[in-house]
Design a protein around this motif. Structure first.
Motif, PDB file in Angstrom:
ATOM      1  N   GLY A  63      24.755 116.580  29.474  1.00  0.00           N
ATOM      2  CA  GLY A  63      23.756 115.882  30.280  1.00  0.00           C
ATOM      3  C   GLY A  63      24.310 114.782  31.155  1.00  0.00           C
ATOM      4  N   ARG A 105      17.150 117.889  28.524  1.00  0.00           N
ATOM      5  CA  ARG A 105      18.463 117.619  29.140  1.00  0.00           C
ATOM      6  C   ARG A 105      19.434 117.050  28.120  1.00  0.00           C
ATOM      7  NH1 ARG A 105      19.654 113.215  34.022  1.00  0.00           N
ATOM      8  NH2 ARG A 105      21.927 113.314  33.873  1.00  0.00           N
ATOM      9  N   TRP A 106      18.905 116.306  27.133  1.00  0.00           N
ATOM     10  CA  TRP A 106      19.747 115.665  26.124  1.00  0.00           C
ATOM     11  C   TRP A 106      19.714 116.421  24.797  1.00  0.00           C
ATOM     12  CZ3 TRP A 106      22.578 112.393  28.680  1.00  0.00           C
ATOM     13  CH2 TRP A 106      22.048 111.766  29.811  1.00  0.00           C
TER      14      TRP A 106
END
Length: 265
Positions: free
Chosen positions: A249, A138-139
Motif C-alpha cells: 500500500g 488497500r492496507w
C-alpha cells in the motif's frame, strides 16, 4: 485536534489538523466520543454541523501514527462485550443516537475513516470537487467503524462491495448517484444553515421522534454485525497477507504477491 463550540443552538464540530488533511489520531477519536456525549446532554442544541478545517474534510486514519504505537490499536478496537460498540464504532454510530439533525459539510478528500464518520451523520452535503473512498482494503483490512450497520440504508450491496473491494476514489456526482451523499453544493455550510433554519420551524420533539423511529426502521440489527466487524479486523491484523498489503500500500513500493487465502466463513 477537534474543536467544539455552540452558536445559536447549533453545535459546530471541526476536525482541525489541516496540515495532515485532518487525518485521525487516537486523541481525535477520543475527543469525538466525548463531544457526542456532551451534545447528548445539552437539550438546548438543535443541530450539529461536522466539518473539516482547511481544504479537506478528512483523509482517514493516520495509519503511520497508529501503527507506530500498537497499544493505540487495542484502545481503538477494545470492547467489554462482543456486541458493544468500540471507540471507532461509537464515533460513527453515536451521531445517529442524537435526537437532533446532524450534518456533514464535506470538501476535498473524504476518505477511509473520514468517510465512515460522515456516513454516521443524517445529511451529507459536499462540494462538487470532493473525493470519496473506502480505503481499508488497500492496507489489507476491512471496514470496521460501524458502517456495516447503516450502509444498507444508503447503497445497493454491489455498490458497497465495489467501494470496499477497490479502495478507489469516486467523485461527488458518482457518490450522489449511489446515495452516499445527500446533496452537492458549492457552499455546504450555507446549504446546511438554510436547512437548519427551515427545521427550526418544527417542534424539536417531533424531529427527535422522527429521527429515532426512522433510524430503527432503516438500520440493520447491530450487535452481531458490530462484533463481526471487530473480529474480522483483529483476524486481519494478525494475517500474513495484511503485512504484505501494508507494504504494497505504500506509494512507489514494489508489489509483493499474496499468500494463500486464510479460512473464512
Amino acid at each position: 485536534m477537534i474543536t467544539f463550540d455552540v452558536h445559536h443552538d447549533v453545535a459546530n464540530v471541526t476536525l482541525s489538523r489541516p496540515n495532515k488533511q485532518n487525518a485521525l489520531t487516537l486523541n481525535m477519536f477520543q475527543s469525538l466520543d466525548n463531544i457526542i456525549r456532551e451534545i447528548r446532554k445539552n437539550r438546548q442544541i438543535r443541530a450539529v454541523i461536522l466539518h473539516g478545517d482547511g481544504q479537506h474534510f478528512c483523509a482517514g486514519l493516520d495509519v503511520q501514527s497508529v501503527m507506530q504505537h500498537p497499544m493505540q490499536i487495542i484502545k481503538l478496537l477494545f470492547k467489554l462485550l462482543p456486541g458493544n460498540q468500540n471507540l471507532v464504532q461509537r464515533v460513527v454510530l453515536g451521531w445517529r443516537t442524537l435526537p437532533i439533525p446532524v450534518y456533514a459539510a464535506i470538501q476535498g478528500n473524504c476518505l477511509g475513516g473520514g468517510l465512515h464518520i460522515a456516513l454516521g451523520t443524517d445529511f451529507r452535503i459536499a462540494t462538487p470537487d470532493t473525493q470519496f473512498a473506502i480505503m481499508e482494503s488497500r492496507w489489507g483490512l476491512c471496514p470496521d467503524m460501524g458502517t456495516s450497520v447503516i450502509l444498507p440504508s444508503y447503497l445497493r450491496q454491489d455498490h458497497s462491495l465495489k467501494l470496499a473491494f477497490e479502495a478507489q476514489r469516486i467523485n461527488a456526482l458518482t457518490a450522489k448517484e449511489m446515495g452516499l451523499i445527500t446533496a452537492i453544493d458549492d457552499n455546504p455550510r450555507e446549504y446546511i444553515t438554510k436547512h437548519i433554519a427551515s427545521l427550526n420551524q418544527h417542534s424539536p420533539d417531533a424531529l427527535a421522534a422522527i429521527k429515532l423511529l426512522y433510524n430503527q426502521t432503516y438500520q440493520s440489527p447491530s450487535r452481531a454485525l458490530l462484533w463481526k466487524e471487530t473480529w474480522y479486523q483483529i483476524k486481519l491484523l494478525v494475517s500474513k497477507n495484511t503485512r504484505i498489503a501494508m507494504k504494497n500500500g505504500v506509494k512507489g513500493s514494489e508489489f509483493r504477491a499474496y499468500s494463500q487465502r486464510g479460512k473464512w466463513k
